[in-house]
Design an enzyme around this catalytic site. Structure first.
Site, PDB file in Angstrom:
ATOM      1  N   HIS A  55       0.866  -1.183  -0.008  1.00 58.78           N
ATOM      2  CA  HIS A  55       0.006   0.104   0.041  1.00 58.78           C
ATOM      3  C   HIS A  55       0.772   1.134  -0.013  1.00 58.78           C
ATOM      4  CE1 HIS A  55      -2.320  -3.086   2.088  1.00 58.78           C
ATOM      5  NE2 HIS A  55      -3.474  -2.544   1.518  1.00 58.78           N
ATOM      6  N   ASP A  58       2.505   1.604   3.355  1.00 53.51           N
ATOM      7  CA  ASP A  58       3.356   0.592   3.890  1.00 53.51           C
ATOM      8  C   ASP A  58       4.619   1.191   3.628  1.00 53.51           C
ATOM      9  OD1 ASP A  58       1.149  -0.770   4.281  1.00 53.51           O
ATOM     10  OD2 ASP A  58       1.397  -2.141   2.646  1.00 53.51           O
ATOM     11  N   MET A  89       2.434  -5.729  -7.859  1.00 50.61           N
ATOM     12  CA  MET A  89       1.142  -5.284  -7.526  1.00 50.61           C
ATOM     13  C   MET A  89       1.377  -4.045  -6.588  1.00 50.61           C
ATOM     14  SD  MET A  89      -1.149  -5.121  -4.812  1.00 50.61           S
ATOM     15  CE  MET A  89      -1.781  -6.653  -3.973  1.00 50.61           C
ATOM     16  N   GLU A 182     -11.110  -6.263  -4.921  1.00 53.61           N
ATOM     17  CA  GLU A 182     -11.207  -7.241  -4.220  1.00 53.61           C
ATOM     18  C   GLU A 182     -12.259  -7.263  -3.176  1.00 53.61           C
ATOM     19  OE1 GLU A 182      -7.362  -7.504  -1.889  1.00 53.61           O
ATOM     20  OE2 GLU A 182      -8.350  -9.116  -0.213  1.00 53.61           O
ATOM     21  N   LYS A 184     -14.736  -8.297   0.151  1.00 49.39           N
ATOM     22  CA  LYS A 184     -14.882  -9.084   1.379  1.00 49.39           C
ATOM     23  C   LYS A 184     -16.363  -8.619   1.983  1.00 49.39           C
ATOM     24  CE  LYS A 184     -12.340  -8.815   5.877  1.00 49.39           C
ATOM     25  NZ  LYS A 184     -11.315  -8.165   6.479  1.00 49.39           N
ATOM     26  N   GLU A 218      -9.879 -13.313  -2.530  1.00 48.67           N
ATOM     27  CA  GLU A 218      -9.181 -13.768  -1.478  1.00 48.67           C
ATOM     28  C   GLU A 218      -9.748 -14.896  -1.012  1.00 48.67           C
ATOM     29  OE1 GLU A 218      -7.230 -11.137   1.371  1.00 48.67           O
ATOM     30  OE2 GLU A 218      -8.112 -12.395   2.939  1.00 48.67           O
ATOM     31  N   HIS A 221     -11.625 -14.388   2.363  1.00 40.98           N
ATOM     32  CA  HIS A 221     -12.984 -13.409   2.537  1.00 40.98           C
ATOM     33  C   HIS A 221     -14.017 -14.261   1.827  1.00 40.98           C
ATOM     34  CE1 HIS A 221     -10.105  -9.771   2.079  1.00 40.98           C
ATOM     35  NE2 HIS A 221      -9.987 -10.378   3.346  1.00 40.98           N
ATOM     36  N   ASP A 246      -5.387 -13.548  -3.712  1.00 43.09           N
ATOM     37  CA  ASP A 246      -4.792 -13.562  -2.287  1.00 43.09           C
ATOM     38  C   ASP A 246      -5.093 -14.896  -1.735  1.00 43.09           C
ATOM     39  OD1 ASP A 246      -4.155 -10.871  -2.588  1.00 43.09           O
ATOM     40  OD2 ASP A 246      -5.440 -10.203  -1.276  1.00 43.09           O
ATOM     41  N   ASP A 256     -11.812 -12.221   9.760  1.00 45.10           N
ATOM     42  CA  ASP A 256     -10.807 -12.478   8.711  1.00 45.10           C
ATOM     43  C   ASP A 256      -9.287 -12.915   9.418  1.00 45.10           C
ATOM     44  OD1 ASP A 256      -9.780 -12.091   6.288  1.00 45.10           O
ATOM     45  OD2 ASP A 256      -9.214  -9.981   6.401  1.00 45.10           O
ATOM     46  N   ASP A 258      -6.752 -14.604   8.031  1.00 40.48           N
ATOM     47  CA  ASP A 258      -5.753 -14.287   7.158  1.00 40.48           C
ATOM     48  C   ASP A 258      -4.590 -15.542   7.657  1.00 40.48           C
ATOM     49  OD1 ASP A 258      -6.510 -12.142   5.880  1.00 40.48           O
ATOM     50  OD2 ASP A 258      -6.065 -10.952   6.975  1.00 40.48           O
ATOM     51  N   ASP A 288      -1.697 -13.376   0.904  1.00 35.94           N
ATOM     52  CA  ASP A 288      -2.164 -12.197   1.797  1.00 35.94           C
ATOM     53  C   ASP A 288      -2.676 -12.663   3.178  1.00 35.94           C
ATOM     54  OD1 ASP A 288      -2.931  -9.821   2.834  1.00 35.94           O
ATOM     55  OD2 ASP A 288      -4.800  -9.717   1.711  1.00 35.94           O
TER      56      ASP A 288
END
Ligand code: GLT
Ligand code: MN
Ligand code: MN
Length: 384
Positions: A55, A58, A89, A182, A184, A218, A221, A246, A256, A258, A288
Site C-alpha cells: 500500500h 506501507d 502489485m 477485491e 470482502k 481472497e 474473504h 490472495d 478475517d 488471514d 495475503d
C-alpha cells in the site's frame, strides 16, 4: 519428487503488510517491532519469494515530505536491485486514516471522496514508478453499519465514477496497469460493498473500461461468506478476470483470520491449487496472510516458507491426481461422453422433444463419488 523450493516462475509474492505485520489486534498491542520495507525485501529474498506488494503508506508514511518520499523510494529500489525481488502489485491504503471512517470512494462526504481519488492517483504514480502491473482496490471501509445512512445505489454510483476516473488517469499516463477489485463481506465495516467476488464480476461490466478491470479474490474473504473459493476463482477465470489472487486460509464463519496458506482447509486448498495449475494460471500468486501473533520474526520466516511450500506440495499432488490411473479411469466413467445437445436449431429441438427417456432408469444411475473422493483424501494424506 521435487524438493518444493520456490522459484521465480511460481510468481509467489507477499505484501509489505503481511510479513511486516506487527501482530496488533483489536484486543492487543503489537508484539513485534516494526521492520523497514528494505528489511522486508531482504527477508523475502532470503525465503525465496519472487515479489513484494505494498500500500502507498506501507512504503511512504502518510505525512512524509516529498524529500522523505524520494529517499524512501530510492532505498527501496536499491533493495529491489540488490535482491532481484520485483513489485508486481500496488494498492492504496483507504482504510486506516480517520478521514476514511465512512469509506473512501463511497464516503457520504464529497471532500473525502475527492481526497480518496487524489490519494489513489499519487499511489498509482508510486506503483507505476516501481514497476507494478496490477493495481488492487480493496474497499475495507466502503460500507455501512446502518442502512439508514447510505443508499447502496449512491455508493455503487460513486465507486463506478471513481474507477472510471482512475481508468482514464492510467490510460492518460500510459501506465499499462490493470485494476483488480477485491471483495470482502464485512470487517472492518458491518457490511462492505460489493461483498463477494461474484458481486464484483457483475459490477465490472457496468464500468466504462471493463477490459482493464478484473478481480483479486481472497480465500479468507469468500470463506467468511461461507462460499466455495475455488468456484469463485473459476468463475473469475471463465470471465477472463482472474488478474491476481490472495492466497491464505480461514476457518469458516469467523473474522478475517488471514492464516498461512494451507494451514486449515487443506482439501479446499488442494482443489484451488489443482484448478490454478490445470488452467495454467500465470498471474501473481500473492500470499495475503500473516503469522500468528505468537510468532517472532524467525517464525515469520517459517510462516512465509510454509505458504509457498504448501502451494508447491499441493501442486505436486495435483500432478499425481492427473497421473493416477485409478482416479482418471473413474473420471472417464463418470463423465459419460460428449454432450448430446448444445446449439439450438428448430430441428434439434424437435428431435429432442420426440426422444423417449427412461426417467426411472436415469434416476437409478449411481455415481461413485464416495470412492473418488476417498482416493483424493488418500492422495492428500500421502498414503497413495
Ligand atoms: C488488508 C486486507 C487485505 C487486502 C489488502 C489490500 S489490505 O490487509 O485485509 O485483504 O488484500 O488492500
Ligand atoms: Mn483477509
Ligand atoms: Mn486480501
Amino acid at each position: 519428487m521435487t524438493n518444493f523450493t520456490p522459484s521465480a516462475a511460481d510468481k509467489f509474492s507477499f505484501g509489505l503488510w503481511t510479513v511486516g505485520n506487527v501482530g496488533r489486534d483489536p484486543f492487543g498491542e503489537p508484539v513485534r517491532a516494526p521492520i523497514s520495507p528494505v528489511e522486508i525485501v531482504h527477508m523475502l529474498a532470503e525465503v525465496g519469494a519472487w515479489g513484494v506488494n505494498f500500500h502507498d503508506n506501507d512504503l511512504v508514511p502518510i505525512d512524509a515530505t516529498p524529500q522523505q518520499r524520494d529517499k524512501i523510494v530510492a532505498d527501496f529500489k536499491k533493495a529491489l536491485d540488490e535482491t532481484g525481488v520485483v513489485v508486481p502489485m500496488a494498492t492504496t491504503n483507504l482504510f486506516t486514516d480517520p478521514a476514511f471512517r465512512d469509506g473512501a470512494f463511497t464516503s457520504n462526504d464529497p471532500d473525502v471522496r475527492a481526497y480518496a481519488l487524489q490519494k489513489t492517483m499519487n499511489a498509482i504514480d508510486l506503483g507505476a514508478e516501481l514497476g507494478a502491473e496490477t493495481y488492487v482496490f480493496w474497499g475495507g471501509r466502503e460500507g455501512t453499519e446502518t442502512d439508514a445512512a447510505k443508499n447502496p445505489l449512491d455508493a455503487l454510483k460513486w465507486f463506478r465514477e471513481a474507477l472510471n476516473f482512475l481508468s482514464e488517469y492510467v490510460m492518460d499516463h500510459g501506465y499499462g496497469l490493470r485494476f483488480a477489485l477485491e471483495a470482502k463481506p464485512n470487517e472492518p465495516r458491518g457490511d462492505i460493498f460489493p461483498s463477494t467476488t461474484g458481486h464484483m464480476l457483475a459490477f465490472i461490466e457496468t464500468l466504462d473500461h471493463p477490459e482493464m478491470v478484473g478481480v483479486n479474490p481472497e480465500m479468507a474473504h469468500e470463506h467468511m461468506a461461507g462460499l466455495n473459493f475455488m468456484h469463485a476463482v473459476a468463475q473469475a477465470y471463465d470471465a477472463g478476470k482472474l488478474f491476481h489472487i490472495d492466497l491464505n486460509d480461514q476457518n469458516f464463519a469467523r473474522y478475517d483470520q488471514d492464516f498461512r496458506f494451507g494451514s486449515h482447509n487443506i482439501k479446499q486448498a488442494f482443489f484451488l491449487v489443482k484448478f490454478l495449475e490445470d488452467v495454467g494460471y500465470d498471474n501473481p500468486r500473492h500470499f495475503d496472510a500473516h503469522a500468528y501473533r505468537t510468532s517472532d520474526y524467525e517464525d515469520v520466516k517459517a510462516f512465509a516458507r510454509g505458504c509457498m511450500r504448501s502451494y508447491l506440495v499441493l501442486k505436486e499432488k495435483a500432478r499425481q491426481f492427473r497421473e493416477d490411473k485409478e482416479i482418471q479411469a473413474l473420471l472417464a466413467e463418470i463423465h459419460g461422453g460428449e454432450s448430446q445437445v448444445s446449439k439450438y436449431s428448430a430441428e434439434a429441438a424437435a428431435q429432442l422433444k420426440a426422444r423417449q427417456f427412461d426417467r426411472v432408469e436415469l434416476g437409478n444411475r449411481g455415481k461413485p463419488y464416495e470412492r473418488l473422493d476417498q482416493l483424493v483424501v488418500d492422495l492428500i494424506l500421502g498414503v497413495r
